[in-house]
Design an enzyme around this catalytic site. Structure first.
Site, PDB file in Angstrom:
ATOM      1  CG  HIS A 191      -2.240   0.703   0.956  1.00 16.35           C
ATOM      2  ND1 HIS A 191      -2.374   1.763   0.094  1.00 16.35           N
ATOM      3  CD2 HIS A 191      -3.481   0.499   1.460  1.00 16.35           C
ATOM      4  CE1 HIS A 191      -3.627   2.177   0.083  1.00 16.35           C
ATOM      5  NE2 HIS A 191      -4.325   1.418   0.900  1.00 16.35           N
ATOM      6  CG  ASP A 201      -3.626   4.467  -3.832  1.00 16.76           C
ATOM      7  OD1 ASP A 201      -2.965   4.391  -2.767  1.00 16.76           O
ATOM      8  OD2 ASP A 201      -3.628   5.466  -4.573  1.00 16.76           O
TER       9      ASP A 201
END
Length: 448
Positions: A420, A424
């Site tokens: 992450h 995304d």
């Protein structure tokens, strides 16, 4: 003039190798790339080629001895003009600095080779009170790779094992070294139950569990200990998130059933579902190149080749051979490469290069019946895909007349664990959605 021959790096997590056999003897002539000696590790058995042509002048490490990577094992007296300089290794730490921070398009950034001069050894005294080698130095990395038991004991007593003189291979600290140090003088205060790890994650150290009557105690194999270290390091490094999506394999299952005999007769290879999955994955990566990247500090390295690592379960652990330039291969080429690598992985016949430089990994726990999982990213990659069991299920489908019916479909759950820091959730899900489209609309032409 002489050329040094060193123990090669046999994969990113391998720190040592054993010389099984010297194929050439002292005084033998050897050609460049001719097999010189055979080595064995917990992951790979391989014949190591000579880096140059000449005469084997010295053998510094005998058969049966285990030494650390980059240890000098032999010298070759070279003929004039025969020496071919070995490529300079790229230092891992300065990669971020090597990438141009001012580049407008990360995907086009070229990373130059970085030469890293070896650090001079740092002196330490037997009590561990001398200067501690930095954790990113070669010496520091070797010492920190002591056994899990030694590391836990050291943490409980507040001892930094990098500051001890180890009697193990390449200066590694053994249990006896640590016990002698603890018995030789004052002991630092025990580490607290909760402490911050270098990567920022919280690592807990409590009392070690004691075996009970009737228990069997076995030390971890080298391979298991390395896997353990690699997985913990990956969790500390990447911000792991996992998404799931169901894929309908009914179309691919029909193509495979119709073409299987013809394919196997033409190629001599068994046709499984995995080559279809790899092909669909590679095509999806082309749409979302961030899935094929690595993080270097505050830079993102977009890899040009798509090198697919395939996790192969072994009786003694796990290995990830790599299909290089998978984006250039047809379904037949992927099948041949996959079957060859998997077979040689199970017989420990992989070369060092075949377990390196992966850019995206696929693991297939579905072969054991698992429906889904949350795999850990294979560093320094940013994503790993898990394939669940491919099986027939009742599904609700809408017919051309708009009516809903229940039909038997061949389906599987796919998971994608992603970093992450740079990916995304929306991008990961879009990647899975593209992969789903690729799977469910796989072209029948070009299978053979």
């Amino acid at each position: 003039m002489a050329t040094d021959v060193v123990m090669p790096q046999m994969g990113e997590s391998i720190a040592e190798g054993t010389i099984v056999r010297w194929i050439k003897k002292i005084g033998d002539k050897v050609d460049r790339d001719e097999p010189l000696f055979e080595i064995s590790t917990d992951k790979v058995d391989a014949e190591i080629p000579s880096p140059t042509a000449g005469t084997l002048a010295e053998i510094l490490v005998p058969e049966g001895k285990t030494v650390a990577v980059q240890t000098l094992v032999a010298r070759i007296e070279t003929e004039k003009g025969a020496t071919v300089p070995a490529p300079t290794p790229v230092a891992a730490a300065p990669v971020a600095a090597a990438v141009s921070a001012g580049s407008a398009t990360p995907a086009m950034t070229q990373v130059p080779s970085v030469t890293s001069a070896p650090q001079a050894p740092r002196e330490v005294n037997g009590n561990g009170n001398g200067q501690v080698p930095p954790s990113d130095s070669f010496e520091g990395r070797l010492r920190s790779k002591s056994s899990p038991l030694v590391r836990k004991m050291a943490a409980e007593h507040g001892v930094d094992i990098r500051g001890l003189n180890g009697s193990g291979i390449a200066g590694r600290v053994t249990k006896r070294d640590l016990l002698d140090h603890l018995a030789s003088g004052p002991v630092a205060s025990p580490a607290p139950a909760s402490m911050h790890a270098p990567g920022g994650a919280v690592e807990f150290h409590g009392p070690l569990p004691e075996p009970w009557a009737g228990d069997r105690v076995e030390p971890m194999s080298k391979m298991r200990a390395l896997i353990s270290d690699h997985m913990i390091a990956s969790r500390r490094t990447s911000a792991h998130v996992t998404s799931f999506m169901e894929m309908d394999f009914t179309r691919i299952a029909k193509i495979r059933a119709n073409k299987r005999r013809e394919f196997e007769a033409a190629t001599g290879e068994k046709l499984s579902f995995m080559p279809f999955i790899i092909k669909a994955t590679v095509d999806a990566i082309k749409q979302y190149p961030i899935m094929n990247s690595s993080v270097a500090g505050t830079n993102v390295i977009y890899r040009r080749p798509v090198n697919i690592g395939i996790a192969v379960a072994l009786d003694w652990g796990l290995i990830v051979p790599v299909i290089k330039n998978a984006d250039d291969l047809s379904l037949t080429g992927l099948t041949r490469a996959l079957n060859d690598l998997a077979n040689r992985a199970r017989t420990k016949k992989l070369s060092p290069q075949e377990v390196q430089d992966g850019t995206f990994t696929i693991t297939n726990p579905g072969v054991f019946g698992s429906l889904m999982g949350t795999p850990i990213i294979n560093q320094p990659q940013v994503a790993i895909m898990g394939v669940g069991a491919i099986e027939k299920r009742p599904k609700v489908i809408t017919g051309s007349d708009g009516e809903d019916t229940i039909a038997i479909r061949t389906c599987a759950y796919f998971s994608i664990s992603f970093d992450h820091r740079v990916i995304d959730g929306a991008v990961a899900d879009q990647f899975l959605a593209q992969l789903k489209r690729n799977v469910e609309s796989f072209p029948e032409t070009g299978v053979i």
